[in-house]
Design a protein around this motif. Structure first.
Motif, PDB file in Angstrom:
ATOM      1  N   ASP A 298       1.251  -0.998  -0.029  1.00  0.00           N
ATOM      2  CA  ASP A 298      -0.043   0.340  -0.233  1.00  0.00           C
ATOM      3  C   ASP A 298       0.915   1.225   0.188  1.00  0.00           C
ATOM      4  N   PHE A 299       1.722   1.080  -1.250  1.00  0.00           N
ATOM      5  CA  PHE A 299       2.880   2.501  -1.146  1.00  0.00           C
ATOM      6  C   PHE A 299       1.993   3.742  -0.922  1.00  0.00           C
ATOM      7  N   ILE A 300       0.700   4.062  -1.266  1.00  0.00           N
ATOM      8  CA  ILE A 300       0.463   6.093  -1.256  1.00  0.00           C
ATOM      9  C   ILE A 300      -0.200   6.115  -0.365  1.00  0.00           C
ATOM     10  N   THR A 301      -0.204   4.995   1.337  1.00  0.00           N
ATOM     11  CA  THR A 301      -0.214   5.595   2.526  1.00  0.00           C
ATOM     12  C   THR A 301       1.518   4.838   2.986  1.00  0.00           C
ATOM     13  N   CYS A 302       2.799   4.883   2.539  1.00  0.00           N
ATOM     14  CA  CYS A 302       3.446   5.123   2.609  1.00  0.00           C
ATOM     15  C   CYS A 302       3.876   5.662   4.266  1.00  0.00           C
ATOM     16  N   GLU A 303       4.676   5.168   4.746  1.00  0.00           N
ATOM     17  CA  GLU A 303       4.519   6.380   6.357  1.00  0.00           C
ATOM     18  C   GLU A 303       5.945   7.504   5.697  1.00  0.00           C
ATOM     19  N   ASN A 304       6.951   6.554   5.195  1.00  0.00           N
ATOM     20  CA  ASN A 304       7.575   7.660   4.980  1.00  0.00           C
ATOM     21  C   ASN A 304       7.627   8.537   3.395  1.00  0.00           C
ATOM     22  N   GLY A 305       6.382   8.156   3.045  1.00  0.00           N
ATOM     23  CA  GLY A 305       6.211   9.081   1.862  1.00  0.00           C
ATOM     24  C   GLY A 305       6.358  10.258   1.570  1.00  0.00           C
ATOM     25  N   ARG A 306       7.186  10.510   0.450  1.00  0.00           N
ATOM     26  CA  ARG A 306       7.614  12.004  -0.033  1.00  0.00           C
ATOM     27  C   ARG A 306       6.749  12.824  -0.879  1.00  0.00           C
ATOM     28  N   ILE A 307       6.331  14.215  -1.028  1.00  0.00           N
ATOM     29  CA  ILE A 307       5.769  14.854  -1.614  1.00  0.00           C
ATOM     30  C   ILE A 307       6.328  15.624  -2.288  1.00  0.00           C
ATOM     31  N   PRO A 308       6.296  15.962  -3.835  1.00  0.00           N
ATOM     32  CA  PRO A 308       6.645  17.020  -4.388  1.00  0.00           C
ATOM     33  C   PRO A 308       6.318  18.272  -4.132  1.00  0.00           C
ATOM     34  N   GLY A 309       7.434  19.127  -4.295  1.00  0.00           N
ATOM     35  CA  GLY A 309       6.918  20.578  -4.144  1.00  0.00           C
ATOM     36  C   GLY A 309       6.473  21.347  -2.366  1.00  0.00           C
ATOM     37  N   ILE A 310       6.496  19.701  -1.546  1.00  0.00           N
ATOM     38  CA  ILE A 310       6.114  20.278  -0.418  1.00  0.00           C
ATOM     39  C   ILE A 310       7.078  19.592   0.682  1.00  0.00           C
ATOM     40  N   THR A 311       7.889  18.134   0.612  1.00  0.00           N
ATOM     41  CA  THR A 311       8.823  17.771   1.273  1.00  0.00           C
ATOM     42  C   THR A 311      10.316  18.329   0.486  1.00  0.00           C
ATOM     43  N   PHE A 312      10.048  18.286  -0.519  1.00  0.00           N
ATOM     44  CA  PHE A 312      11.680  18.011  -1.484  1.00  0.00           C
ATOM     45  C   PHE A 312      11.146  19.420  -2.848  1.00  0.00           C
TER      46      PHE A 312
ATOM     47  N   GLY B 221       9.445  21.034  -6.178  1.00  0.00           N
ATOM     48  CA  GLY B 221       8.696  20.459  -6.393  1.00  0.00           C
ATOM     49  C   GLY B 221       8.666  21.209  -8.215  1.00  0.00           C
ATOM     50  N   GLY B 222       7.160  21.417  -9.479  1.00  0.00           N
ATOM     51  CA  GLY B 222       7.453  22.122 -10.364  1.00  0.00           C
ATOM     52  C   GLY B 222       7.759  23.265 -10.747  1.00  0.00           C
ATOM     53  N   TYR B 223       7.271  24.278  -9.674  1.00  0.00           N
ATOM     54  CA  TYR B 223       7.291  25.271 -10.354  1.00  0.00           C
ATOM     55  C   TYR B 223       8.758  25.701 -10.683  1.00  0.00           C
ATOM     56  N   ALA B 224       9.561  25.243 -11.881  1.00  0.00           N
ATOM     57  CA  ALA B 224      10.540  25.197 -11.943  1.00  0.00           C
ATOM     58  C   ALA B 224      10.841  24.969 -13.762  1.00  0.00           C
ATOM     59  N   GLU B 225      12.496  25.058 -13.850  1.00  0.00           N
ATOM     60  CA  GLU B 225      12.054  24.905 -15.067  1.00  0.00           C
ATOM     61  C   GLU B 225      12.680  22.953 -15.345  1.00  0.00           C
ATOM     62  N   THR B 226      13.359  22.540 -14.150  1.00  0.00           N
ATOM     63  CA  THR B 226      13.400  21.487 -13.681  1.00  0.00           C
ATOM     64  C   THR B 226      13.384  20.829 -12.928  1.00  0.00           C
ATOM     65  N   VAL B 227      13.394  19.793 -12.275  1.00  0.00           N
ATOM     66  CA  VAL B 227      13.063  19.128 -11.050  1.00  0.00           C
ATOM     67  C   VAL B 227      13.293  17.814 -11.129  1.00  0.00           C
ATOM     68  N   VAL B 228      14.202  17.802  -9.860  1.00  0.00           N
ATOM     69  CA  VAL B 228      14.491  16.212  -9.591  1.00  0.00           C
ATOM     70  C   VAL B 228      14.220  15.188  -8.371  1.00  0.00           C
ATOM     71  N   VAL B 229      13.700  14.333  -9.454  1.00  0.00           N
ATOM     72  CA  VAL B 229      12.325  13.442  -8.791  1.00  0.00           C
ATOM     73  C   VAL B 229      12.588  11.782  -8.237  1.00  0.00           C
ATOM     74  N   PRO B 230      12.518  11.217  -7.185  1.00  0.00           N
ATOM     75  CA  PRO B 230      13.154   9.679  -7.128  1.00  0.00           C
ATOM     76  C   PRO B 230      12.506   8.976  -8.243  1.00  0.00           C
ATOM     77  N   ALA B 231      12.534   8.000  -9.225  1.00  0.00           N
ATOM     78  CA  ALA B 231      12.338   7.329 -10.410  1.00  0.00           C
ATOM     79  C   ALA B 231      10.899   6.858 -10.090  1.00  0.00           C
ATOM     80  N   ASP B 232      10.963   5.988  -8.927  1.00  0.00           N
ATOM     81  CA  ASP B 232       9.792   5.304  -8.744  1.00  0.00           C
ATOM     82  C   ASP B 232       8.490   6.355  -9.020  1.00  0.00           C
TER      83      ASP B 232
END
Length: 338
Positions: A103-117, A119-130
């Motif tokens: 149940d990956f969407i309820t991961c206890e350590n889940g990351r959120i673009p633009g909130i925990t690292f 995000g996309g208000y930019a010309e490039t963004v780095v994200v986990p491949a998964d």
């Protein structure tokens, strides 16, 4: 690169220049083409999640672009130039109890673009491949962006609900989430009831596929819904707790209210309104990267689309204010011009 950041909790959205980030282990750099402006971006701007948000932070979690650089130790066949998107799901830890149950969407350590690292208000963004979802050729970057949060949330909640073709589904709220919910339910073969305040959105609701429209200012929504025979499922996209409670009264026996909108007021219910009809009320989070792919594929098959307004990246503050004041019809999208 150009980016729009929030320097501190409660601070303004400001256009700045940042060094282009380098992907680390298991990460991919995306050249951003479009990024949706979501109400949940408020979590970053106002610092709602406390220490989980590092400032300065670049908001944005409805990101579409192309793979620009693949970091080391990336599992999966991602290649430069490939069209990808990333939504609320910014990767899972794969170690906690929820992940071990799949149940990956309820991961206890889940990351959120633009909130925990950043995000996309930019010309490039780095994200986990998964966190990456493949974007179909049939969708423009601007059309795809809102589907990565608003879209997958609504689509996945509906297909995970008890609703089946021919069932009656009510959608409370004809806004950023609701206008997608109406389309999805109608194209799944459900009898759709749209519920909103005032008569103004009746025409639009029917254009989107609603078979009935209930003006909750003119009549009690629960009673009106009961008069139609009750709903097997109610998708609540509203910010009103009382509107959610009213919809419970319109459920068919063993019906379910699925809460998608963050109600600003408590949802107050009489226990018997759930006990006697064996009804239930449940929340639903967003969806994983695979869920985003499913949502986009469904939209290419059925023609469902978010209704969007676009603005260039440098007008992010204006787009955010338009979204927050409910003036957007219905999703704001920032375009980088890349």
């Amino acid at each position: 690169m150009r980016a729009v950041q929030v320097p501190e909790a409660g601070g303004p959205l400001e256009l700045v220049e940042r060094d282009v980030p380098e992907p680390g282990d298991g990460e991919v750099r995306v050249r951003v083409q479009a990024c949706g402006v979501c109400h949940s971006d408020m979590f970053a701007k106002e610092g709602v999640m406390g220490e989980a948000t590092p400032f300065p932070i670049i908001p944005g979690h409805e990101v579409v672009g192309t793979v620009d650089e693949v970091g080391p130790r990336v599992f999966g066949s991602w290649s430069r130039g490939e069209r990808v998107g990333v939504g609320w799901f910014g990767g899972a830890c794969y170690r906690c109890d929820r992940c071990r149950r799949g149940d990956f969407i309820t991961c206890e350590n889940g990351r959120i673009p633009g909130i925990t690292f950043d995000g996309g208000y930019a010309e490039t963004v780095v994200v986990p491949a998964d966190a990456l979802a493949r974007v179909p050729d049939e969708l423009s970057a601007e059309d795809a962006a809102p589907l990565l949060c608003a879209g997958v949330t609504t689509f996945h909640s509906l297909r995970s609900s008890p609703a089946r073709p021919g069932d009656r589904v009510a959608v409370v709220g004809v806004g950023g989430l609701g206008h997608l919910g109406i389309q999805f339910a109608a194209k799944m073969g459900c009898e759709v009831v749209a519920i909103s305040r005032g008569p103004d959105k009746a025409g639009l609701a029917r254009e989107l596929g609603a078979h009935h429209y209930i003006d909750s200012t003119a009549q009690d929504a629960g009673e009106a819904l009961t008069g139609l025979g009750g709903a097997e499922v109610v998708l609540s996209t509203t910010s009103s707790g009382s509107a959610v409670a009213s919809a419970v009264a319109g459920l068919a026996p063993r019906g379910r209210v699925v809460v998608l909108g963050a109600a600003e007021s408590p949802i107050e219910l009489d226990a018997m309104s759930l006990i006697s009809p064996a009804a239930s009320i449940a929340g639903h989070p967003s969806g994983t990267s695979k869920g985003s792919e499913d949502t986009m594929r469904y939209c290419t098959i059925t023609g469902a689309r978010a209704i969007i307004e676009t603005m260039p990246l440098e007008r992010a503050a204006e787009a955010y204010d338009r979204m927050l004041s409910n003036d957007a019809r219905f999703r704001m999208v920032l375009a980088t011009g890349q």
